[in-house]
Write a protein that holds these residues in place. Structure first.
Motif, PDB file in Angstrom:
ATOM      1  N   ASP A 127     -52.980  36.027   6.733  1.00 56.39           N
ATOM      2  CA  ASP A 127     -53.589  36.949   7.699  1.00 56.39           C
ATOM      3  C   ASP A 127     -55.100  36.716   7.700  1.00 56.39           C
ATOM      4  N   HIS A 128     -55.616  36.265   8.839  1.00 57.67           N
ATOM      5  CA  HIS A 128     -57.041  35.930   8.954  1.00 57.67           C
ATOM      6  C   HIS A 128     -57.962  37.094   8.624  1.00 57.67           C
ATOM      7  N   ARG A 129     -57.551  38.311   8.968  1.00 61.00           N
ATOM      8  CA  ARG A 129     -58.449  39.455   8.738  1.00 61.00           C
ATOM      9  C   ARG A 129     -58.473  39.883   7.262  1.00 61.00           C
ATOM     10  N   ILE A 130     -57.426  39.593   6.538  1.00 57.68           N
ATOM     11  CA  ILE A 130     -57.450  39.821   5.089  1.00 57.68           C
ATOM     12  C   ILE A 130     -58.428  38.840   4.432  1.00 57.68           C
ATOM     13  N   VAL A 131     -58.416  37.586   4.891  1.00 56.95           N
ATOM     14  CA  VAL A 131     -59.342  36.585   4.356  1.00 56.95           C
ATOM     15  C   VAL A 131     -60.781  37.043   4.537  1.00 56.95           C
ATOM     16  N   MET A 132     -61.125  37.472   5.748  1.00 53.09           N
ATOM     17  CA  MET A 132     -62.507  37.852   6.032  1.00 53.09           C
ATOM     18  C   MET A 132     -62.912  39.122   5.298  1.00 53.09           C
ATOM     19  N   ALA A 133     -62.008  40.100   5.231  1.00 51.56           N
ATOM     20  CA  ALA A 133     -62.323  41.351   4.529  1.00 51.56           C
ATOM     21  C   ALA A 133     -62.562  41.098   3.049  1.00 51.56           C
ATOM     22  N   ALA A 134     -61.693  40.290   2.434  1.00 47.26           N
ATOM     23  CA  ALA A 134     -61.851  39.985   1.007  1.00 47.26           C
ATOM     24  C   ALA A 134     -63.141  39.230   0.750  1.00 47.26           C
ATOM     25  N   SER A 135     -63.545  38.368   1.685  1.00 47.61           N
ATOM     26  CA  SER A 135     -64.803  37.635   1.538  1.00 47.61           C
ATOM     27  C   SER A 135     -65.997  38.577   1.545  1.00 47.61           C
ATOM     28  N   ILE A 136     -65.985  39.538   2.462  1.00 47.90           N
ATOM     29  CA  ILE A 136     -67.094  40.492   2.554  1.00 47.90           C
ATOM     30  C   ILE A 136     -67.128  41.399   1.326  1.00 47.90           C
ATOM     31  N   ALA A 137     -65.974  41.602   0.682  1.00 50.44           N
ATOM     32  CA  ALA A 137     -65.927  42.416  -0.536  1.00 50.44           C
ATOM     33  C   ALA A 137     -66.803  41.838  -1.642  1.00 50.44           C
ATOM     34  N   SER A 138     -67.158  40.546  -1.540  1.00 50.37           N
ATOM     35  CA  SER A 138     -68.033  39.925  -2.543  1.00 50.37           C
ATOM     36  C   SER A 138     -69.404  40.589  -2.590  1.00 50.37           C
ATOM     37  N   ASN A 139     -69.775  41.300  -1.522  1.00 50.52           N
ATOM     38  CA  ASN A 139     -71.025  42.050  -1.499  1.00 50.52           C
ATOM     39  C   ASN A 139     -71.009  43.219  -2.480  1.00 50.52           C
ATOM     40  N   LEU A 140     -69.806  43.666  -2.854  1.00 46.25           N
ATOM     41  CA  LEU A 140     -69.653  44.807  -3.764  1.00 46.25           C
ATOM     42  C   LEU A 140     -69.244  44.386  -5.167  1.00 46.25           C
ATOM     43  N   ALA A 141     -68.734  43.183  -5.302  1.00 45.73           N
ATOM     44  CA  ALA A 141     -68.055  42.774  -6.531  1.00 45.73           C
ATOM     45  C   ALA A 141     -69.021  42.535  -7.690  1.00 45.73           C
ATOM     46  N   SER A 142     -68.508  42.724  -8.890  1.00 40.81           N
ATOM     47  CA  SER A 142     -69.246  42.368 -10.109  1.00 40.81           C
ATOM     48  C   SER A 142     -68.726  41.052 -10.683  1.00 40.81           C
ATOM     49  N   GLU A 143     -67.627  40.547 -10.107  1.00 40.72           N
ATOM     50  CA  GLU A 143     -67.024  39.286 -10.543  1.00 40.72           C
ATOM     51  C   GLU A 143     -66.688  38.449  -9.305  1.00 40.72           C
ATOM     52  N   ASP A 144     -66.271  37.205  -9.519  1.00 36.47           N
ATOM     53  CA  ASP A 144     -65.877  36.343  -8.403  1.00 36.47           C
ATOM     54  C   ASP A 144     -64.620  36.875  -7.718  1.00 36.47           C
ATOM     55  N   ILE A 145     -64.456  36.482  -6.460  1.00 40.39           N
ATOM     56  CA  ILE A 145     -63.242  36.793  -5.698  1.00 40.39           C
ATOM     57  C   ILE A 145     -62.608  35.478  -5.252  1.00 40.39           C
ATOM     58  N   THR A 146     -61.338  35.293  -5.570  1.00 44.19           N
ATOM     59  CA  THR A 146     -60.589  34.108  -5.147  1.00 44.19           C
ATOM     60  C   THR A 146     -59.560  34.520  -4.105  1.00 44.19           C
ATOM     61  N   ILE A 147     -59.497  33.760  -3.011  1.00 38.49           N
ATOM     62  CA  ILE A 147     -58.576  34.063  -1.913  1.00 38.49           C
ATOM     63  C   ILE A 147     -57.584  32.910  -1.770  1.00 38.49           C
ATOM     64  N   LEU A 148     -56.305  33.224  -1.871  1.00 38.47           N
ATOM     65  CA  LEU A 148     -55.238  32.244  -1.677  1.00 38.47           C
ATOM     66  C   LEU A 148     -54.885  32.146  -0.204  1.00 38.47           C
ATOM     67  N   ASP A 149     -54.545  30.939   0.240  1.00 38.96           N
ATOM     68  CA  ASP A 149     -54.207  30.711   1.650  1.00 38.96           C
ATOM     69  C   ASP A 149     -55.362  31.098   2.568  1.00 38.96           C
ATOM     70  N   TYR A 150     -56.578  30.713   2.181  1.00 37.28           N
ATOM     71  CA  TYR A 150     -57.772  31.141   2.923  1.00 37.28           C
ATOM     72  C   TYR A 150     -57.868  30.505   4.309  1.00 37.28           C
ATOM     73  N   LYS A 151     -57.143  29.397   4.530  1.00 37.06           N
ATOM     74  CA  LYS A 151     -57.228  28.733   5.838  1.00 37.06           C
ATOM     75  C   LYS A 151     -56.577  29.540   6.960  1.00 37.06           C
ATOM     76  N   ALA A 152     -55.950  30.657   6.611  1.00 36.77           N
ATOM     77  CA  ALA A 152     -55.443  31.566   7.649  1.00 36.77           C
ATOM     78  C   ALA A 152     -56.553  32.015   8.584  1.00 36.77           C
ATOM     79  N   VAL A 153     -57.802  31.934   8.110  1.00 37.42           N
ATOM     80  CA  VAL A 153     -58.943  32.357   8.927  1.00 37.42           C
ATOM     81  C   VAL A 153     -59.060  31.523  10.200  1.00 37.42           C
ATOM     82  N   ASN A 154     -58.475  30.323  10.220  1.00 34.73           N
ATOM     83  CA  ASN A 154     -58.559  29.450  11.396  1.00 34.73           C
ATOM     84  C   ASN A 154     -57.901  30.055  12.626  1.00 34.73           C
ATOM     85  N   LYS A 155     -57.048  31.040  12.418  1.00 36.97           N
ATOM     86  CA  LYS A 155     -56.352  31.680  13.540  1.00 36.97           C
ATOM     87  C   LYS A 155     -57.342  32.244  14.552  1.00 36.97           C
TER      88      LYS A 155
END
Length: 404
Positions: free
Chosen positions: A359-387
């Protein structure tokens, strides 16, 4: 086993980007150009997978298309094909729209697509088309359509996909009379407003009567040049980042748009207001389902439980977005719980591993969550964003995001 993964370092973003062309406007403008009787030059600054699905389908239905880096020139076919096969891949919009309009291009059309797409609802549209003269040999993909769309009277429930209404309006732009009757205000009605805007740009007027829509004796005229406006759905993620401490300027957006996802601005203001007022915040997502994942991330900034409500339509997106959004939050260290068609959100983002659920919108939301994170964020199947946004991570890096 999922091998396509990306890891995002915690941190803020800063800089300036151009909003990508609206996928919703592009789909509709491309189809209307295909139905026109003269060429149209359509300017699009980002060709997502879904937009390319619609372009390829129009080519397979006889249109001649010249492709350039930031535009296409579409020359409609002067004659109707006998037979055609079009592949909708994973594009729900393309599926619904071509289910209704394809018989304007060919006498018999076989429509195919990916497995997930065959599971997404389309039956109410198919049944209405059958009742008004089309032959469709199956209730789900793949199916073959034959006959002529001549307009008619169509009845839909308000809680069915707004894409059904759009499909019938697009098809009705080349028919004598089309009347679509609803029993109440349509969910995601903003997408119907986008359709009405695009039809008007091609000289077709839609008459709204209560909760219903009518087209009578239309004559499509190409505007010759069509500039697809910037997309609020995808820009919402960067607006969300600004609430989380980033400093991003987003160009190429129409603030007088019919795109409902401009609502991200008022959602951000409501979150700011609720930070110190002690009240429980509830965001009704029924008209803006594409904003659910980023809204869920933003709600974690509140020091109390908050809710995304009326999310029934989230269950029939690229993923079941109630489940995928809930799991995203929990995997990132916050706490989310599904309650019927609502999502309760509390806790804080820390970091972790997120499954995109393709789901492309899950990829983008999780990426923006890095603005809040104290640790790294890894996203599986990130190429869904191409949709919808193939250059999302290029823009993310341009703004200072660190990826590996």
């Amino acid at each position: 086993m999922k091998t396509d993964k990306i890891t995002i370092k915690k941190g803020k973003l800063k800089g300036e980007i151009d909003a990508i062309s609206s996928k919703s406007f592009a789909h509709r403008a491309l189809i209307m150009a295909g139905l026109s009787d003269s060429p149209t030059e359509i300017f699009i600054n980002e060709f997502s997978k879904d937009i390319n699905v619609t372009i390829k389908a129009l080519e397979d239905l006889g249109a001649y298309i010249e492709r350039y880096e930031d535009k296409i020139i579409l020359i409609p076919s002067k004659k109707k094909l006998n037979k055609a096969i079009i592949d909708m891949y994973e594009s729900g919009s393309s599926l619904r729209f071509f289910t209704a309009v394809s018989t304007h291009f060919a006498k018999e059309i076989k429509i195919i697509g990916e497995k997930r797409l065959s599971q997404r609802p389309n039956l109410a549209l198919i049944e209405n088309l059958r009742e008004n003269g089309l032959s469709i040999d199956n209730d789900r993909l793949p199916f073959t359509i034959s006959g002529d769309f001549l307009g008619g009277n169509f009845k839909l429930s308000h809680d069915e996909s707004s894409q059904y209404i759009t499909a019938l309006l697009l098809a009705g732009s080349k028919s004598a009379r089309t009347f679509i009757e609803l029993d109440n205000l349509a969910e995601s009605v903003g997408y119907v407003d986008i359709t009405i805007d695009v039809l008007k740009d091609f000289n077709v007027d839609v008459i709204k009567e209560g909760f219903s829509y009518k087209i009578e004796n239309p004559k499509i005229i190409s505007p010759k040049k069509y500039y697809v406006e910037g997309d609020w759905s995808n820009s919402a993620f960067f607006y969300g980042a600004n609430l989380l401490g980033s400093d991003i300027k987003i160009n190429n957006l129409n603030f007088n748009t019919s795109q409902k996802d401009k609502e991200i601005i008022s959602i951000i203001e409501r979150i700011k207001e609720h930070k110190n007022n002690g009240k429980t915040l509830k965001i009704d997502i029924s008209q803006i389902p594409d904003l659910a994942p980023i809204t869920a991330i933003l709600l974690t900034t509140l020091d109390k439980p908050s809710y995304i409500v009326n999310g029934k339509r989230l269950r029939i997106k690229e993923s079941d977005r109630l489940i995928s959004t809930c799991q995203m939050l929990n995997n990132l260290g916050a706490k989310a719980e599904i309650r019927g068609d609502d999502l309760k959100v509390e806790g804080k983002i820390k970091g972790g591993v997120v499954d995109s659920f393709n789901d492309h919108r899950i990829v983008m939301a999780a990426s923006i969550a890095s603005n809040l994170a104290s640790e790294d964020i890894t996203i599986l199947d990130y190429k869904a964003v191409n949709k919808s946004y193939p250059n999302f991570f290029n823009d993310f890096e341009k703004l200072g995001g660190e990826l590996r």
